[in-house]
Design a protein around this motif. Structure first.
Motif, mmCIF file in Angstrom:
data_model
loop_
_atom_site.group_PDB
_atom_site.id
_atom_site.type_symbol
_atom_site.label_atom_id
_atom_site.label_comp_id
_atom_site.label_asym_id
_atom_site.label_seq_id
_atom_site.Cartn_x
_atom_site.Cartn_y
_atom_site.Cartn_z
ATOM 1 N N LEU A 46 0.843 -1.184 0.000
ATOM 2 C CA LEU A 46 0.000 0.000 0.000
ATOM 3 C C LEU A 46 0.879 1.234 0.000
ATOM 4 C CD1 LEU A 46 -2.951 0.881 0.060
ATOM 5 C CD2 LEU A 46 -2.807 0.938 2.548
ATOM 6 N N ASP A 47 0.613 2.137 -0.941
ATOM 7 C CA ASP A 47 1.365 3.386 -1.055
ATOM 8 C C ASP A 47 0.342 4.519 -1.143
ATOM 9 O OD1 ASP A 47 3.242 5.350 -1.432
ATOM 10 O OD2 ASP A 47 3.730 4.785 -3.489
ATOM 11 N N GLY A 48 -0.060 5.044 -0.004
ATOM 12 C CA GLY A 48 -1.093 6.077 0.029
ATOM 13 C C GLY A 48 -2.422 5.473 -0.394
ATOM 14 N N SER A 49 -3.024 6.032 -1.445
ATOM 15 C CA SER A 49 -4.307 5.507 -1.931
ATOM 16 C C SER A 49 -4.107 4.499 -3.061
ATOM 17 C CB SER A 49 -5.202 6.649 -2.413
ATOM 18 O OG SER A 49 -4.611 7.281 -3.528
ATOM 19 N N ALA A 50 -2.861 4.173 -3.345
ATOM 20 C CA ALA A 50 -2.564 3.228 -4.427
ATOM 21 C C ALA A 50 -2.089 1.891 -3.860
ATOM 22 C CB ALA A 50 -1.503 3.796 -5.353
ATOM 23 N N LEU A 51 -2.505 0.853 -4.513
ATOM 24 C CA LEU A 51 -2.078 -0.492 -4.167
ATOM 25 C C LEU A 51 -1.124 -0.937 -5.270
ATOM 26 C CD1 LEU A 51 -2.703 -2.667 -2.055
ATOM 27 C CD2 LEU A 51 -4.532 -3.463 -3.525
ATOM 28 N N LYS A 52 0.111 -1.261 -4.896
ATOM 29 C CA LYS A 52 1.102 -1.722 -5.872
ATOM 30 C C LYS A 52 1.132 -3.241 -5.833
ATOM 31 C CE LYS A 52 3.969 2.377 -5.803
ATOM 32 N NZ LYS A 52 5.291 2.931 -5.547
ATOM 33 N N ALA A 53 0.900 -3.843 -6.971
ATOM 34 C CA ALA A 53 0.881 -5.304 -7.079
ATOM 35 C C ALA A 53 2.021 -5.733 -7.991
ATOM 36 C CB ALA A 53 -0.452 -5.768 -7.647
ATOM 37 N N THR A 54 2.770 -6.755 -7.585
ATOM 38 C CA THR A 54 3.845 -7.295 -8.413
ATOM 39 C C THR A 54 3.686 -8.798 -8.514
ATOM 40 O OG1 THR A 54 5.321 -7.439 -6.504
ATOM 41 C CG2 THR A 54 5.503 -5.460 -7.857
ATOM 42 N N GLY A 55 4.146 -9.325 -9.640
ATOM 43 C CA GLY A 55 4.078 -10.757 -9.866
ATOM 44 C C GLY A 55 4.981 -11.149 -11.009
ATOM 45 N N VAL A 56 4.895 -12.404 -11.400
ATOM 46 C CA VAL A 56 5.728 -12.950 -12.477
ATOM 47 C C VAL A 56 4.819 -13.677 -13.455
ATOM 48 C CG1 VAL A 56 7.618 -14.534 -13.026
ATOM 49 C CG2 VAL A 56 7.706 -13.184 -10.936
ATOM 50 N N LEU A 57 5.013 -13.416 -14.755
ATOM 51 C CA LEU A 57 4.229 -14.096 -15.783
ATOM 52 C C LEU A 57 4.574 -15.583 -15.784
ATOM 53 C CD1 LEU A 57 4.431 -11.595 -18.774
ATOM 54 C CD2 LEU A 57 2.564 -11.902 -17.155
ATOM 55 N N THR A 58 3.589 -16.411 -15.854
ATOM 56 C CA THR A 58 3.766 -17.858 -15.817
ATOM 57 C C THR A 58 4.563 -18.340 -17.018
ATOM 58 O OG1 THR A 58 1.625 -17.992 -14.728
ATOM 59 C CG2 THR A 58 2.528 -20.043 -15.592
ATOM 60 N N GLY A 59 5.609 -19.092 -16.769
ATOM 61 C CA GLY A 59 6.398 -19.700 -17.831
ATOM 62 C C GLY A 59 7.365 -18.771 -18.529
ATOM 63 N N LYS A 60 7.270 -17.474 -18.301
ATOM 64 C CA LYS A 60 8.159 -16.537 -18.977
ATOM 65 C C LYS A 60 9.175 -15.921 -18.025
ATOM 66 C CE LYS A 60 4.884 -15.129 -22.531
ATOM 67 N NZ LYS A 60 3.719 -15.900 -22.181
ATOM 68 N N GLU A 61 8.884 -15.972 -16.740
ATOM 69 C CA GLU A 61 9.736 -15.412 -15.702
ATOM 70 C C GLU A 61 9.936 -13.906 -15.853
ATOM 71 O OE1 GLU A 61 10.236 -17.415 -13.152
ATOM 72 O OE2 GLU A 61 9.274 -18.930 -14.388
ATOM 73 N N ASP A 62 9.038 -13.235 -16.600
ATOM 74 C CA ASP A 62 9.066 -11.775 -16.684
ATOM 75 C C ASP A 62 8.246 -11.218 -15.539
ATOM 76 O OD1 ASP A 62 10.555 -11.637 -19.073
ATOM 77 O OD2 ASP A 62 8.752 -11.955 -20.271
ATOM 78 N N SER A 63 8.825 -10.300 -14.789
ATOM 79 C CA SER A 63 8.077 -9.707 -13.687
ATOM 80 C C SER A 63 7.218 -8.566 -14.212
ATOM 81 C CB SER A 63 9.030 -9.206 -12.607
ATOM 82 O OG SER A 63 9.873 -8.205 -13.128
ATOM 83 N N PHE A 64 6.114 -8.320 -13.525
ATOM 84 C CA PHE A 64 5.242 -7.205 -13.879
ATOM 85 C C PHE A 64 4.849 -6.476 -12.611
ATOM 86 C CE2 PHE A 64 2.325 -10.730 -13.178
ATOM 87 C CZ PHE A 64 1.305 -10.156 -12.427
ATOM 88 N N ALA A 65 4.437 -5.221 -12.783
ATOM 89 C CA ALA A 65 3.974 -4.406 -11.668
ATOM 90 C C ALA A 65 2.753 -3.623 -12.122
ATOM 91 C CB ALA A 65 5.070 -3.448 -11.209
ATOM 92 N N ALA A 66 1.785 -3.522 -11.239
ATOM 93 C CA ALA A 66 0.559 -2.783 -11.543
ATOM 94 C C ALA A 66 0.253 -1.838 -10.402
ATOM 95 C CB ALA A 66 -0.606 -3.739 -11.756
ATOM 96 N N VAL A 67 -0.383 -0.732 -10.735
ATOM 97 C CA VAL A 67 -0.872 0.202 -9.738
ATOM 98 C C VAL A 67 -2.386 0.183 -9.823
ATOM 99 C CG1 VAL A 67 -0.957 2.613 -8.984
ATOM 100 C CG2 VAL A 67 1.186 1.641 -9.842
ATOM 101 N N ILE A 68 -3.029 -0.027 -8.670
ATOM 102 C CA ILE A 68 -4.479 -0.140 -8.579
ATOM 103 C C ILE A 68 -4.952 0.897 -7.579
ATOM 104 C CG2 ILE A 68 -6.387 -1.691 -7.953
ATOM 105 C CD1 ILE A 68 -4.292 -4.010 -8.424
ATOM 106 N N ASP A 69 -6.035 1.604 -7.888
ATOM 107 C CA ASP A 69 -6.630 2.522 -6.924
ATOM 108 C C ASP A 69 -7.223 1.678 -5.807
ATOM 109 O OD1 ASP A 69 -9.006 3.991 -5.711
ATOM 110 O OD2 ASP A 69 -8.034 5.593 -6.854
ATOM 111 N N ALA A 70 -6.728 1.845 -4.587
ATOM 112 C CA ALA A 70 -7.117 0.985 -3.473
ATOM 113 C C ALA A 70 -8.597 1.126 -3.105
ATOM 114 C CB ALA A 70 -6.259 1.282 -2.249
#
Length: 176
Positions: free
Chosen positions: A127-151
């Motif tokens: 949680l970063d203020g009113s934003a929710l930062k989500a991180t993960g890894v794409l299945t089988g590709k090992e590429d990481s991703f990050a998303a910002v979601i309004d909490a």
């Protein structure tokens, strides 16, 4: 007077040794709205290109992407389902297995990352203020991703996959 002072001093020392009441913060969770169908304008930046699309989640593991620009891609649409991708362009339609498309296909990257976000599995949240930062890894590709979601509203704001030079900004996000 001396007795009161002594009593206050002993009370203060006693209170210093009492354990504090510390409540454990509830673990962060993705907003439940992401499980619902939604629609948004998605501006995709990929490998130096800017691509304007309408992006929607129609059901679980069913995404639709309609290209609005640049001009050569205008009118192309892609329907992503668990085991089939249907591409329509200028009156031609074809269906393909997801594995047969190039791994770096724009729609494939977008739907895989958003699909993982909507499922909420193997996602780290912060949680970063009113934003929710989500991180993960794409299945089988090992590429990481990050998303910002309004909490508070649960709407997606941005998504990036740095290893693929891929970024998306979502506008006019609405739940159906």
């Amino acid at each position: 007077m001396k007795g009161r002072l002594l009593f206050c001093l002993f009370t203060a020392v006693f209170l210093l040794f009492l354990p504090g009441c510390k409540t454990k913060a509830a673990p962060l969770q993705l907003p439940s709205q992401l499980a619902q169908p939604f629609k948004a304008k998605a501006i995709i930046e990929y490998d130096g290109l800017s691509i304007s699309t309408l992006f929607s989640k129609e059901a679980e593991n069913r995404f639709h992407l309609e290209f609005q620009g640049p001009k050569p891609l205008e009118g192309m649409s892609m329907l992503f389902e668990t085991d089939l991708v249907t591409i329509s362009y200028r009156g031609l339609t074809g269906s393909y297995r997801p594995g047969s498309l190039p791994q770096a296909a724009v729609g494939q990257l977008l739907t895989e990352a958003v699909g993982l976000l909507c499922q909420g599995e193997k996602i780290q949240l912060e949680l970063d203020g009113s934003a929710l930062k989500a991180t993960g890894v794409l299945t089988g590709k090992e590429d990481s991703f990050a998303a910002v979601i309004d909490a508070s509203s649960g709407t997606l704001k941005t998504l990036v996959i740095p290893d693929r030079d891929f970024g998306v900004t979502f506008e006019d996000f609405s739940f159906q």
